[in-house]
Design a protein around this motif. Structure first.
Motif, short mmCIF file in Angstrom:
data_model
loop_
_atom_site.label_atom_id
_atom_site.label_comp_id
_atom_site.label_asym_id
_atom_site.label_seq_id
_atom_site.Cartn_x
_atom_site.Cartn_y
_atom_site.Cartn_z
N MET A 1 91.73 42.67 -64.97
CA MET A 1 92.23 44.05 -64.73
C MET A 1 93.77 44.05 -64.60
SD MET A 1 89.63 45.86 -62.06
CE MET A 1 87.73 46.17 -62.42
N LYS A 2 94.23 45.17 -64.81
CA LYS A 2 95.73 45.33 -64.97
C LYS A 2 96.30 45.80 -63.72
CE LYS A 2 95.55 45.92 -69.83
NZ LYS A 2 96.00 47.07 -70.97
N VAL A 3 97.31 45.31 -63.18
CA VAL A 3 97.79 45.60 -61.94
C VAL A 3 99.57 45.66 -62.02
CG1 VAL A 3 98.05 43.24 -60.97
CG2 VAL A 3 97.95 45.15 -59.29
N ILE A 4 99.89 46.88 -61.13
CA ILE A 4 101.45 46.69 -60.97
C ILE A 4 101.87 46.61 -59.55
CG2 ILE A 4 103.26 48.35 -60.89
CD1 ILE A 4 102.28 49.95 -63.57
N LEU A 5 102.68 45.64 -59.31
CA LEU A 5 103.46 45.36 -58.05
C LEU A 5 104.57 46.25 -57.71
CD1 LEU A 5 103.21 41.44 -58.45
CD2 LEU A 5 101.44 43.14 -57.46
N VAL A 6 104.59 46.97 -56.50
CA VAL A 6 105.99 47.73 -56.09
C VAL A 6 106.28 47.21 -54.65
CG1 VAL A 6 106.73 50.05 -55.75
CG2 VAL A 6 104.85 49.75 -57.33
N ASP A 7 107.35 46.90 -54.46
CA ASP A 7 107.95 46.50 -53.15
C ASP A 7 109.63 46.34 -53.41
OD1 ASP A 7 109.07 44.69 -50.85
OD2 ASP A 7 106.82 44.68 -50.43
N ASN A 21 98.77 35.53 -60.61
CA ASN A 21 98.72 34.90 -61.92
C ASN A 21 97.89 33.35 -61.64
OD1 ASN A 21 99.98 36.74 -63.25
ND2 ASN A 21 101.82 35.82 -63.09
N ARG A 22 98.22 32.96 -60.29
CA ARG A 22 97.45 31.75 -60.29
C ARG A 22 96.22 31.47 -59.68
NH1 ARG A 22 100.63 26.46 -56.75
NH2 ARG A 22 98.84 25.08 -57.14
N TYR A 23 95.99 32.37 -58.69
CA TYR A 23 94.51 32.62 -57.85
C TYR A 23 93.55 33.64 -58.14
CZ TYR A 23 97.06 29.05 -54.83
OH TYR A 23 98.01 27.92 -54.53
N ILE A 24 94.26 34.68 -59.00
CA ILE A 24 93.20 35.43 -59.37
C ILE A 24 93.18 35.71 -60.71
CG2 ILE A 24 92.55 37.93 -58.69
CD1 ILE A 24 94.21 37.81 -56.37
N PRO A 25 92.50 34.87 -61.68
CA PRO A 25 92.60 34.96 -63.07
C PRO A 25 92.21 36.23 -63.86
CG PRO A 25 90.90 33.50 -62.45
CD PRO A 25 91.97 33.88 -61.21
N CYS A 27 92.94 39.07 -63.11
CA CYS A 27 94.08 40.28 -63.07
C CYS A 27 95.12 39.75 -63.53
CB CYS A 27 94.37 40.53 -61.64
SG CYS A 27 93.07 41.28 -60.59
N GLU A 28 95.86 40.78 -64.19
CA GLU A 28 97.20 40.50 -65.15
C GLU A 28 98.14 41.49 -64.57
OE1 GLU A 28 98.97 41.40 -69.57
OE2 GLU A 28 96.82 41.61 -69.17
N VAL A 29 99.44 40.96 -64.03
CA VAL A 29 100.32 41.87 -63.54
C VAL A 29 101.13 42.22 -64.77
CG1 VAL A 29 102.77 41.97 -62.20
CG2 VAL A 29 100.78 40.55 -61.51
N ILE A 30 101.15 43.62 -65.03
CA ILE A 30 101.61 44.22 -66.09
C ILE A 30 102.98 44.88 -65.98
CG2 ILE A 30 99.45 44.45 -67.40
CD1 ILE A 30 99.72 47.54 -66.62
N GLY A 31 103.60 45.05 -64.77
CA GLY A 31 104.85 45.64 -64.51
C GLY A 31 104.98 45.39 -62.99
N THR A 32 106.32 45.39 -62.49
CA THR A 32 106.90 45.76 -61.10
C THR A 32 107.85 46.79 -61.06
OG1 THR A 32 108.53 43.96 -61.80
CG2 THR A 32 106.47 42.97 -61.05
N ALA A 33 107.99 46.97 -59.74
CA ALA A 33 108.86 48.08 -59.40
C ALA A 33 109.47 47.90 -58.22
CB ALA A 33 108.26 49.64 -59.53
N ARG A 112 93.43 37.54 -51.93
CA ARG A 112 92.18 37.52 -52.88
C ARG A 112 90.99 38.49 -52.35
NH1 ARG A 112 91.41 31.35 -54.54
NH2 ARG A 112 90.99 31.28 -52.51
N GLU A 113 90.67 38.38 -51.14
CA GLU A 113 89.33 38.95 -50.86
C GLU A 113 89.64 40.60 -50.84
OE1 GLU A 113 86.97 39.78 -46.65
OE2 GLU A 113 88.66 38.17 -46.73
N CYS A 114 91.03 41.12 -50.55
CA CYS A 114 91.21 42.39 -50.76
C CYS A 114 91.06 42.66 -52.25
CB CYS A 114 92.49 42.75 -50.28
SG CYS A 114 92.90 44.47 -50.06
N VAL A 115 91.65 41.99 -53.09
CA VAL A 115 91.64 42.25 -54.54
C VAL A 115 90.27 42.45 -55.10
CG1 VAL A 115 92.57 41.50 -56.79
CG2 VAL A 115 94.04 41.49 -54.89
#
Length: 527
Positions: A1-7, A21-25, A27-33, A112-115
């Protein structure tokens, strides 16, 4: 699944990215803000499956970003990050529909549990949406199928009602061309479970994908009806080509063989019924063409048009003899027909073969194909016929025709099929007793061992009206009696006389009686 990180803290964003990227294969981080406003724009552009966001950020915090997304109609599942335990943030988050929180600093197990919880919730929501959409589509398809069935039964005489039925079913008809195709399977189609045809429907959709509308449904038994609609002209040769390819692919992928009848293309929707009758009639020629054939209606209209024809009175005598199982009389008629053909010096071999086709059709058209297939002799000599052209002499053709006639009479005697003195009278009596049941022309044809097309034509010829009009008049007359003599509700009477749609019943009643059912009851004194 595709995820965006905002912080707003770049170190936290990079750390989260590495953990995902390492522990939740999955998912794919497709962008950050790095602030809520930037995140809002990025999310709208990239449409992730979910977002991991901090609460406190400059320009717009995480909760404000979530609210902006919600206001824009783009509610994305979010996981909130916060180093604060302030109840007010949690309360506002719950009001915005946020279900998942992680406290800083973020631990990998907690993340990981929450995702995984978020992904499971997303999958469940998508499954529900898909289920609702499939149910909605199924209801819509059923409504359209019922509309087309009613249109096919109505015939060509009631344009207003045809247009009303299609309008209610949301079937566009303005400026469209229409065509009909009837498929009949020759082997193991599951006749009791609708899903048994879904793979076939998928093939049909692909075969006719160039047309705007493709409506397909089980017609009767192992038959599937296909109605085509298109804004531009539908070319007959294109339909034939698509049917040939469809037949090949269905056999290759599903191991199902089928025969296909094709009606002509009609400019007006009211012509669909005529096109479908032509498709049915074309399909009936499988007794000549053999199974696993594609038979366009124009082809068979040219097939039986030689310069010399069998006299109508002889064909009528032959049919009467078959109805009464008079073998000697039928053989005499066959002999007489062939003596006439033999005496015609100018008749070509092609003409002789066409005459035999005419005799054959007259011999079997009062019998159902199911009956013919049950009989081993007829199956070998008619339904599996490679081509009548294999008979090279008039004598061979004559003996073959006599053998077929004897086989038909033997089959009738073996299966105790009664002599037909007045089949139309029998049908009218049956319909009068069973008017409240869903009696289709195909049902009657199977019950009285006669082809649907021939029964439709013969009924109108003998009675001066169509079968549908006859059934409708009986039902409406019965409805009048119930309105006069009972206190039943209109919808109850509607169901008792064989209709499920009260509005449709009311329209038919008004057309035949000149007033609405309630007005009829009011204006007619009780007996």
């Amino acid at each position: 699944m595709k995820v965006i990180l905002v912080d707003d803290e770049k170190g936290i964003v990079e750390g989260l990215k590495r953990m995902v990227n390492r522990y939740i294969p999955e998912c794919e981080v497709i962008g950050t803000a790095h602030n809520g406003l930037e995140g809002f724009k990025l999310i709208q552009t990239m449409q992730p499956d979910f977002v991991i966001t901090d609460i406190r950020m400059p320009q717009a915090d995480g909760l404000e970003m979530i609210k902006m997304l919600k206001d824009e109609g783009s509610p994305i599942p979010c996981i909130l990050l916060s180093g604060y335990t302030d109840f007010e943030y949690a309360r506002r988050g719950m009001q915005l529909g946020v279900r998942f929180y992680i406290n800083k600093p973020v631990e990998i197990d907690q993340l990981r549990e929450c995702v995984y919880q978020v992904m499971e919730a997303i999958r469940a929501d998508k499954a529900k949406v898909q289920e609702v959409n499939e149910l909605r589509q199924e209801v819509h398809s059923r409504k359209q199928e019922k509309a087309w069935r009613d249109v096919l039964d109505l015939g060509n005489d009631n344009l207003e009602l045809v247009e009303k039925l299609l309008q209610v079913a949301q079937i566009p008809m303005e400026g469209a061309f229409f065509g009909s195709v009837l498929l009949e399977f020759d082997s193991n189609v599951d006749g009791s479970k609708e899903f048994g045809l879904h793979p076939v429907f998928d093939h049909i959709d692909r075969a006719f994908k160039q047309y705007r509308g493709v409506f397909r449904f089980r017609y009767t038994g192992a038959q599937v009806a296909v109605i085509l609609a298109n804004d531009k002209l539908i070319k007959n040769e294109d339909v034939v080509r698509a049917c040939v390819l469809l037949k090949q692919e269905v056999y290759q992928d599903l191991k199902l063989s089928m025969t296909i009848g094709i009606g002509t293309i009609q400019k007006r929707v009211v012509g669909v019924s005529q096109s479908f009758e032509e498709a049915c009639y074309a399909l009936s020629y499988k007794v000549i063409k053999g199974t696993n054939a594609v038979i366009p209606f124009p082809e068979i209209t040219n097939l039986t048009g030689p310069s010399h024809t069998v006299p109508t009175e002889l064909i009528a005598k032959l049919e009467t003899g078959l109805d009464n199982m008079d073998e000697a009389g039928c053989v005499d008629i066959i002999r007489e027909i062939f003596r006439r053909m033999e005496a015609e010096k100018s008749m070509r071999p092609a003409d002789l073969q066409s005459q035999c086709l005419n005799i054959l059709l007259s011999s079997v058209r009062n019998m159902s194909f199911h009956q013919l297939q049950q009989n081993d002799f007829l199956g070998r000599h008619i339904l599996s016929l490679d081509g009548i052209s294999r008979f090279r002499t008039l004598e061979h053709l004559e003996e073959w025709a006599v053998k077929v006639i004897r086989g038909i009479i033997s089959f009738k005697l073996e299966h105790n099929i009664p002599k037909k003195k007045d089949i139309i009278t029998e049908i009218k009596e049956y319909v009068t007793k069973h008017y409240n049941e869903p009696i289709k022309i195909a049902d009657l044809a199977a019950r009285f061992f006669i082809s649907p097309y021939y029964l439709s034509q013969f009924f109108k010829q003998k009675t001066g009206e169509t079968y549908v009009n006859f059934l409708t008049q009986i039902r409406i007359n019965k409805a009048k009696e119930l309105l006069q003599n009972t206190d039943l509700k209109v919808y109850e009477i509607c169901q008792m006389v064989g209709y499920s749609d009260t509005q449709h019943f009311a329209r038919l009643f008004e057309k035949l009686a000149g007033c609405k059912p309630r007005e009829y009851r009011k204006n007619t004194p009780s007996l």
